[in-house]
Enzyme design. Structure first.
Site, PDB file in Angstrom:
ATOM      1  N   GLU A  47      39.050  40.136  32.916  1.00 34.23           N
ATOM      2  CA  GLU A  47      39.401  38.761  33.248  1.00 34.23           C
ATOM      3  C   GLU A  47      38.252  37.889  32.744  1.00 34.23           C
ATOM      4  OE1 GLU A  47      40.192  38.225  37.436  1.00 34.23           O
ATOM      5  OE2 GLU A  47      40.549  36.079  37.117  1.00 34.23           O
TER       6      GLU A  47
ATOM      7  N   ARG B 136      34.935  53.391  40.801  1.00 36.48           N
ATOM      8  CA  ARG B 136      34.050  52.438  40.126  1.00 36.48           C
ATOM      9  C   ARG B 136      32.662  53.033  39.948  1.00 36.48           C
ATOM     10  NH1 ARG B 136      35.423  47.025  41.094  1.00 36.48           N
ATOM     11  NH2 ARG B 136      33.267  46.417  40.755  1.00 36.48           N
TER      12      ARG B 136
ATOM     13  N   LYS C  27      31.078  40.570  39.745  1.00 35.31           N
ATOM     14  CA  LYS C  27      30.967  39.354  38.939  1.00 35.31           C
ATOM     15  C   LYS C  27      30.663  38.143  39.813  1.00 35.31           C
ATOM     16  CE  LYS C  27      34.529  40.142  35.985  1.00 35.31           C
ATOM     17  NZ  LYS C  27      35.782  39.784  35.352  1.00 35.31           N
TER      18      LYS C  27
HETATM   19  P1  ATP Z   1      34.212  42.597  39.535  1.00 37.70           P
HETATM   20  O1  ATP Z   1      34.684  43.545  40.585  1.00 37.70           O
HETATM   21  O2  ATP Z   1      32.821  42.773  39.116  1.00 37.70           O
HETATM   22  O3  ATP Z   1      34.509  41.164  39.836  1.00 37.70           O
HETATM   23  P2  ATP Z   1      36.611  42.907  38.134  1.00 37.70           P
HETATM   24  O4  ATP Z   1      37.215  44.199  38.429  1.00 37.70           O
HETATM   25  O5  ATP Z   1      37.194  41.762  38.856  1.00 37.70           O
HETATM   26  O6  ATP Z   1      35.067  42.986  38.272  1.00 37.70           O
HETATM   27  P3  ATP Z   1      37.832  42.661  35.581  1.00 37.70           P
HETATM   28  O7  ATP Z   1      37.483  41.729  34.493  1.00 37.70           O
HETATM   29  O8  ATP Z   1      39.130  42.501  36.257  1.00 37.70           O
HETATM   30  O9  ATP Z   1      36.644  42.549  36.608  1.00 37.70           O
HETATM   31  O10 ATP Z   1      37.618  44.158  35.121  1.00 37.70           O
HETATM   32  C1  ATP Z   1      38.047  44.679  33.894  1.00 37.70           C
HETATM   33  C2  ATP Z   1      38.153  46.168  34.015  1.00 37.70           C
HETATM   34  O11 ATP Z   1      36.876  46.716  34.339  1.00 37.70           O
HETATM   35  C3  ATP Z   1      39.101  46.572  35.124  1.00 37.70           C
HETATM   36  O12 ATP Z   1      39.944  47.589  34.626  1.00 37.70           O
HETATM   37  C4  ATP Z   1      38.204  47.074  36.207  1.00 37.70           C
HETATM   38  O13 ATP Z   1      38.838  48.094  36.938  1.00 37.70           O
HETATM   39  C5  ATP Z   1      37.006  47.599  35.421  1.00 37.70           C
HETATM   40  N1  ATP Z   1      35.793  47.597  36.246  1.00 37.70           N
HETATM   41  C6  ATP Z   1      35.256  46.558  36.908  1.00 37.70           C
HETATM   42  N2  ATP Z   1      34.166  46.929  37.595  1.00 37.70           N
HETATM   43  C7  ATP Z   1      33.990  48.260  37.362  1.00 37.70           C
HETATM   44  C8  ATP Z   1      33.036  49.240  37.788  1.00 37.70           C
HETATM   45  N3  ATP Z   1      32.023  48.935  38.608  1.00 37.70           N
HETATM   46  N4  ATP Z   1      33.178  50.506  37.341  1.00 37.70           N
HETATM   47  C9  ATP Z   1      34.177  50.832  36.500  1.00 37.70           C
HETATM   48  N5  ATP Z   1      35.104  49.959  36.068  1.00 37.70           N
HETATM   49  C10 ATP Z   1      35.032  48.683  36.484  1.00 37.70           C
HETATM   50 MG    MG Z   2      39.685  42.335  38.480  1.00 35.70          MG
END
Ligand code: ATP
Ligand code: MG
Length: 557
Positions: free
Chosen positions: A34, A260, A270
């Protein structure tokens, strides 16, 4: 014989079986960020998993921006994410894709669900929607708008789309089961009214799809075979499957979840990283103390070290916290093998070699102790040199194997010197040392068998370049900053950055670029910062020390 054990990755097994059984004819994955912030080390894991598996199985991986929430998204983030994925060494299949490319198709599918009697426009207020949803222990209640005729819902949906409805007044919901034990199935929202300007579609839309309504359908449109995400989406999988079953989608992707990446001494959210940036606790998203990919890059990590780290952490379904030491090990391992050596004096003290009356010399030294391919460098040597203040003591101390008044030490890659006299200013501060050097000790021990134990680094005073050096430490004091008293902000390490000005680097470092990494002998691994320091001098960031000094404080030779 000594094959390193490959860390387990259950997805690898699933992919192999799906190919063998014919469930999938080819592997197609995607990385779906995102664009509402910069990527962090957790995303690096997701990138390596998705692109890595596609590569391994001869498949393809798409880069798709999940740009369904115009309130928080921005093209600055889109650009940074593209840069980060490339830097990690991956190339996506075809063009960069955007969820917003599919807004028209998603809308048509929403209309399809309404016509089939499977979706309706609901006018419950956000508050009532919550009350009607029930709780984990109580079933929900049907919305009073659930049975409204399809034509009415279609007309209202069109009003929503065209901007004729106030935000919060209506939603489009899918009819599933208000008493499902899985709250995600209690008539979830497909569309919300949002009068926001979108960074790609402008003002064309006044409604935006929910993640759940968008994600699986986008996967289907792109022919994704395995939609890999993190465990928090596990409870959304029944909904993912429901849409794939009830819509005329062109393919049948499946969702798989893994745990994760969590890292000690690090926050990987984020939202929290954004707070650090916006409240100016750090210099920006690419501050070298940040666990963002751009921060780690500016800190001097190589893509190879980061990929190695991710591979070592494996892929599983059980939540765990990886020790920061594992990342540090991967960084050192990579830099030790690949970084050329150089000398830089961080806290300069002038020494004058009283018996050096020859012309200045140019010595040569290997750039790496075991990598001949990295070549040699020139080290100008002369009467005046800089050494580190911390490498000198007026009196001998136990375990101090550096320069002591009246005693000898070896200058790395050069001669043995003896400290003979201390020169002080009016306030008694040591300003320089008078030393002598033994011209017979270049590359060999003193002929009379004198033992010289210590080795210190140095640079030529006439030829050194001025620079600034930044030493970084962990951004947080506790292994679990999120669990710290007062929250993660109260747990910041006040000594996470030390700036040293007036440092003196060997001349060869004048041609360093941001692509280079160095081992500054006895000081650690460094890289050039993209920005210049005060007085337009180069700035070198310490990527990491030579060994784990978190617990031990002794600085060895
Ligand atoms: P955050 O939790 O930091 O706000 P997010 O999941 O909202 O991150 P996205 O941009 O939606 O951020 O994530 C893109 C991809 O990265 C998704 O498939 C998510 O599952 C993966 N992702 C995010 N954080 C992690 C993590 N700590 N370990 C592995 N994969 C991750
Ligand atoms: Mg997300």
């Amino acid at each position: 014989m000594n094959e390193p054990v490959r860390p387990s990755n259950f997805l690898r097994t699933i992919l192999r079986e799906d190919l063998e059984s014919g469930r999938a004819s080819a592997i197609a994955t995607r990385f779906p960020p995102e664009p509402n912030g910069y990527l962090h080390i957790g995303h690096a894991k997701s990138i390596c998993v998705n692109f890595g598996l596609a590569q391994e199985f001869g498949g393809s991986c798409n880069l798709r921006f999940d740009d369904t929430n115009p309130d928080t998204e921005d093209t600055e983030y889109v650009e940074s994410i593209i840069r980060d994925v490339r830097w990690l060494g991956f190339q996506w299949n075809g063009e960069v894709r955007y969820a917003s490319d599919y807004f028209g198709q998603l809308y048509a599918w929403a209309q399809h669900l309404v016509r089939e009697g499977l979706a309706y426009v609901c006018e419950l207020s956000p508050e009532d929607t919550r009350l009607y949803r029930g709780t984990l222990t109580e079933p929900g209640r049907n919305s009073p708008f659930r049975e409204r005729p399809a034509e009415d819902s279609l007309a209202l949906l069109e009003d929503m789309r065209l901007g004729r409805v106030e935000e919060g007044k209506m939603t489009l919901r899918v009819k599933i089961d208000m008493s499902s034990p899985n709250l995600n199935l209690r008539d979830p929202v497909l569309y919300r009214v949002k009068h926001a300007h979108h960074h790609r579609t402008g003002d064309a839309w006044h409604i935006y799809p929910s993640y759940d309504f968008a994600h699986g359908q986008e996967d289907a449109i792109e022919g994704i075979s395995h939609s890999i995400c993190t465990l928090e989406f596990e409870d959304h999988r029944p909904l993912y499957d429901w849409f794939i079953e009830h819509l005329p989608v062109p393919a049948r992707p499946r969702q798989y979840e893994f745990a994760r990446l969590n890292l000690s001494y690090t926050v990987t959210s984020k939202r929290k990283l954004k707070q650090l940036v916006e409240e100016r606790h750090v210099e920006g998203w690419d501050d070298p103390r940040m666990p963002t990919i751009s921060g780690l890059r500016r800190r001097g990590l190589t893509p190879a070290a980061l990929r190695d780290f991710v591979e070592r952490t494996g892929v599983s379904r059980s939540e765990s916290v990886v020790d920061l030491g594992v990342l540090e090990f991967c960084i050192r391992d990579d830099l030790d093998k690949n970084a050329p050596r150089a000398m830089c004096v961080l806290r300069p003290l002038k020494i004058v070699l009283r018996n050096f009356d020859a012309d200045a010399q140019v010595l040569r030294a290997a750039c790496h102790p075991s990598r001949e391919d990295l070549g040699q460098r020139e080290l100008p040597f002369g009467r005046e040199l800089w050494i580190d203040r911390d490498d000198f003591r007026e009196e001998a101390e136990k375990d101090f194997k550096r320069l002591v008044l009246g005693q000898e030490v070896r200058l790395r890659n050069a001669y043995v010197i003896r400290a003979e006299e201390v020169v002080r200013d009016a306030s008694g501060q040591i300003v320089s040392l008078v030393c002598s050097y033994d011209p017979e000790t270049l590359g060999k021990n003193p002929a009379d068998g004198r033992k010289v134990k210590g080795v210190i680094h140095w640079v030529s005073a006439a030829e050194a370049i001025d620079c600034e050096v930044r030493l970084y430490d962990r951004l947080f004091l506790d292994a679990s900053p999120d669990a710290a008293e007062g929250g993660f902000l109260a747990n910041m390490n006040p000594r996470s950055l030390e700036i040293l000005r007036g440092c003196k680097a060997e001349r060869s470092l004048a041609s360093a670029t941001i692509e280079h990494r160095f081992q500054f002998e006895r000081e650690g691994y460094f890289c050039l910062d993209p920005r210049r320091g005060d007085g337009d001098v180069p700035v070198f960031n310490r990527t990491i020390g030579l060994r784990d000094t978190w617990s031990a404080t002794a600085k060895g030779n």
